[in-house]
Scaffold this motif. Sequence first.
Motif, short mmCIF file in Angstrom:
data_model
loop_
_atom_site.label_atom_id
_atom_site.label_comp_id
_atom_site.label_asym_id
_atom_site.label_seq_id
_atom_site.Cartn_x
_atom_site.Cartn_y
_atom_site.Cartn_z
N GLY A 19 0.80 -1.22 0.00
CA GLY A 19 0.00 0.00 0.00
C GLY A 19 0.83 1.27 0.00
O GLY A 19 0.41 2.30 -0.51
N ALA A 20 2.06 1.18 0.55
CA ALA A 20 2.91 2.37 0.56
C ALA A 20 3.55 2.62 -0.81
O ALA A 20 4.02 3.72 -1.08
CB ALA A 20 4.00 2.22 1.62
N ILE A 21 3.57 1.60 -1.67
CA ILE A 21 4.12 1.81 -3.03
C ILE A 21 2.99 2.19 -3.98
O ILE A 21 3.12 3.09 -4.80
CB ILE A 21 4.81 0.53 -3.55
N GLN A 22 1.88 1.46 -3.86
CA GLN A 22 0.73 1.75 -4.71
C GLN A 22 -0.31 2.48 -3.86
O GLN A 22 -0.07 2.78 -2.72
CB GLN A 22 0.15 0.45 -5.27
N SER A 23 -1.47 2.75 -4.43
CA SER A 23 -2.50 3.41 -3.63
C SER A 23 -3.33 2.36 -2.91
O SER A 23 -3.37 1.19 -3.30
CB SER A 23 -3.39 4.27 -4.52
N VAL A 24 -3.98 2.78 -1.84
CA VAL A 24 -4.80 1.88 -1.03
C VAL A 24 -6.25 2.06 -1.47
O VAL A 24 -6.83 3.12 -1.26
CB VAL A 24 -4.66 2.24 0.46
N GLN A 25 -6.80 1.06 -2.15
CA GLN A 25 -8.17 1.24 -2.62
C GLN A 25 -8.96 -0.07 -2.61
O GLN A 25 -8.38 -1.15 -2.52
CB GLN A 25 -8.18 1.83 -4.03
N VAL A 26 -10.27 0.06 -2.69
CA VAL A 26 -11.14 -1.11 -2.67
C VAL A 26 -10.85 -1.95 -3.91
O VAL A 26 -10.67 -1.42 -5.00
CB VAL A 26 -12.62 -0.67 -2.67
N GLY A 27 -10.79 -3.25 -3.73
CA GLY A 27 -10.53 -4.13 -4.85
C GLY A 27 -9.05 -4.37 -5.10
O GLY A 27 -8.69 -5.13 -5.99
N MET A 28 -8.17 -3.75 -4.31
CA MET A 28 -6.73 -3.91 -4.52
C MET A 28 -6.26 -5.33 -4.29
O MET A 28 -5.24 -5.76 -4.83
CB MET A 28 -5.94 -2.96 -3.61
N GLY A 29 -7.02 -6.10 -3.50
CA GLY A 29 -6.58 -7.44 -3.16
C GLY A 29 -6.82 -8.48 -4.24
O GLY A 29 -6.21 -9.53 -4.22
N GLU A 30 -7.72 -8.18 -5.17
CA GLU A 30 -8.14 -9.25 -6.07
C GLU A 30 -7.11 -9.65 -7.12
O GLU A 30 -6.91 -10.85 -7.32
CB GLU A 30 -9.49 -8.89 -6.68
N PRO A 31 -6.45 -8.67 -7.77
CA PRO A 31 -5.40 -9.10 -8.71
C PRO A 31 -4.32 -9.90 -7.98
O PRO A 31 -3.84 -10.92 -8.50
CB PRO A 31 -4.82 -7.79 -9.23
N VAL A 32 -3.97 -9.48 -6.76
CA VAL A 32 -2.93 -10.18 -5.99
C VAL A 32 -3.42 -11.57 -5.61
O VAL A 32 -2.66 -12.53 -5.62
CB VAL A 32 -2.58 -9.38 -4.72
N LEU A 33 -4.71 -11.66 -5.27
CA LEU A 33 -5.27 -12.96 -4.89
C LEU A 33 -5.09 -13.97 -6.02
O LEU A 33 -4.67 -15.11 -5.80
CB LEU A 33 -6.76 -12.81 -4.56
#
Lengths: 306, 326
Positions: free
Chosen positions: A211-225
């Motif tokens: 989150g400190a490199i990219q922005s913190v937003q809703v849905g951020m977890g899904e590509p990583v998942l």
Amino acid sequence: MSFILILEQVLNGLQFGVMLFLMAAGLTLVFGVMGLINLAHGSLYMVGAFAAAAVAGLTGSFLLALIASLAAAAAAGALVEVTVIRRLYDRDHLDQVLATFALILIFSEGTRWLFGSFPLFLDVPAYLSGPVTLPFGIQYPLYRLAIIAIGLVVGAGLFWLIARTRIGVQIRAGEADREMIAALGVDISKLYTVVFALGAALAGLAGALVGAIQSVQVGMGEPVLILAFVVIVIGGIGSIKGALVGALLVGLTDTLGGVFLPRLFALMLEPADAASLGASLASMLIYILMAAVLLVRPSGLFGGSA
Amino acid sequence: MGRERLFNAAMLLALLAVPLLAWGLQEPFIITLATKVAILALAGVGLNIALGLGGLVSLGHAAFFGIGGYAMGTLASHAQNYEPLFSWPFLFEGSNQMPLIWLTAVLASASGALVIGALSLRTSGVYFIMITLAFCQMLYYFAISWSAYGGEDGLSIWVRNEMPGLNTLDPIQFFAVAFGVLCLALWFSARLARSAFGLALSAARQSEERVETVGLAPFKLRLVAFVISGPITGLAGALFADLNRFVSPTMLSWHTSGEIMIFVILGGVGRLYGPLVGAAVYILLEHLLGGISEYWQIFLGLLLLGMVLFARGGLIGAPVGSGGGA
């Protein structure tokens, strides 16, 4: 294409891989011990990132933010395990997929409701910002190096926990035979809650660090998942060692492919075509890697039977 | 199964009656909603062949939905720009004729299903779920980076494609097209479930070893089921893109896969008309709750969660009793 560029990209790939490992470790642990496929793991990553951003905004301390991410994700994980996940262990995978998909909807919309649709920002603290000079004169961001270090330390800690501690013994025994360890007097449902919360905390930590490199937003977890799924499919579901190897493979392949494939095509094609073809192919590279691994070993590099 | 059959007929009649009524009252928006239900139900009917009949938990059916959508987008955009898709080894021109677009969508998604199925079916269980999901995601990223057809922004078509003898710009006539295709697909999947192939596939779901013992190959049965299932969802994708006159990578996203699966599950897995009930309820919820709260998906999530935990037979299970199956 210089030697320094290659080294830099290898470090980037390593950093990405280490982050993926933190995500994949929880997923594979939960599957290995409880036999549960958890799509909502990405939501726990998001919870960690939002908790960190909120605490950093209030206190200004990055360290407190990281602690908050661990605590919030672990608490959310434990809560979800006790209320919902626990009922899913005996169900088939279809039910698990649906229920955890429903959890994603609830988590995502709930977070949007609490924090709004705009991304939050989490700043890299002053003592970790700026570049450092590595051997061969490489200038590399200190924060990314710190991520690699934190990831490796946490990974080593996890291996130690599983291999050397009492709870690790119970986790491994739970993987092998859940009735037997219940009969030996281990409180299996408490153990499951702990394992789930542990996996959640790792995901939350990964969310805060990224989150400190990219922005913190809703849905951020899904590509990583989904990348974490690719990782554990490659590594073999249930194997922590497989998750580590798979994560580094995926991190390096994705990063190096994204940088070097367009350049490779540029040697043969028009620049515009090379850039678009290279980018398209690079985005598919890890899935091609996954397909190749599955052709040779259908249950992953370190997997037993599925 | 008498009550279920009666219930199914009532559902189909309702889907036909609502837009006809709306047509009389001049409410084109409601006709569009009904068209959306018919098309999404069609996507679910496709998935239900793999999921309900074959027991293949594919979390990647958005791949076929999107391939169908992009088949329509590609052909129609070339037709509206008067450029051939390619001229070698033979001339292949764009088209705005639905039958040709459908044929392309079906062939393209069948090829996709063959490749994805052949690779994914080497595995089973959780691996299969994750791998179908991953292949779907691969196509999603490919569509995003494929700038020739709109990339991340998607691709708009100015005029809806044509169907010989009909005016597809008229909402009720386009509904008739979608409804007709849905009825055909329902009829086909009912026949399929009762055919020798369908029975063998069902048997492979229930007991793989017994099927092998009598000399059938479960892998082949499942691959064929997957290759039948994909194109039906692909055809729905082509129709969906035509309904919106727009195709974008969102059609390929894994949320779409999840939604198609929700249609099937809300109605009841393996029930022939499950996808129709599921899609209708989903669109109704979206329309009704979406009007009340921007965060309506929380309620969808809670409903789905309650359904999985407490009501295993799906929505059809309540009025017609449990049992069911394919």
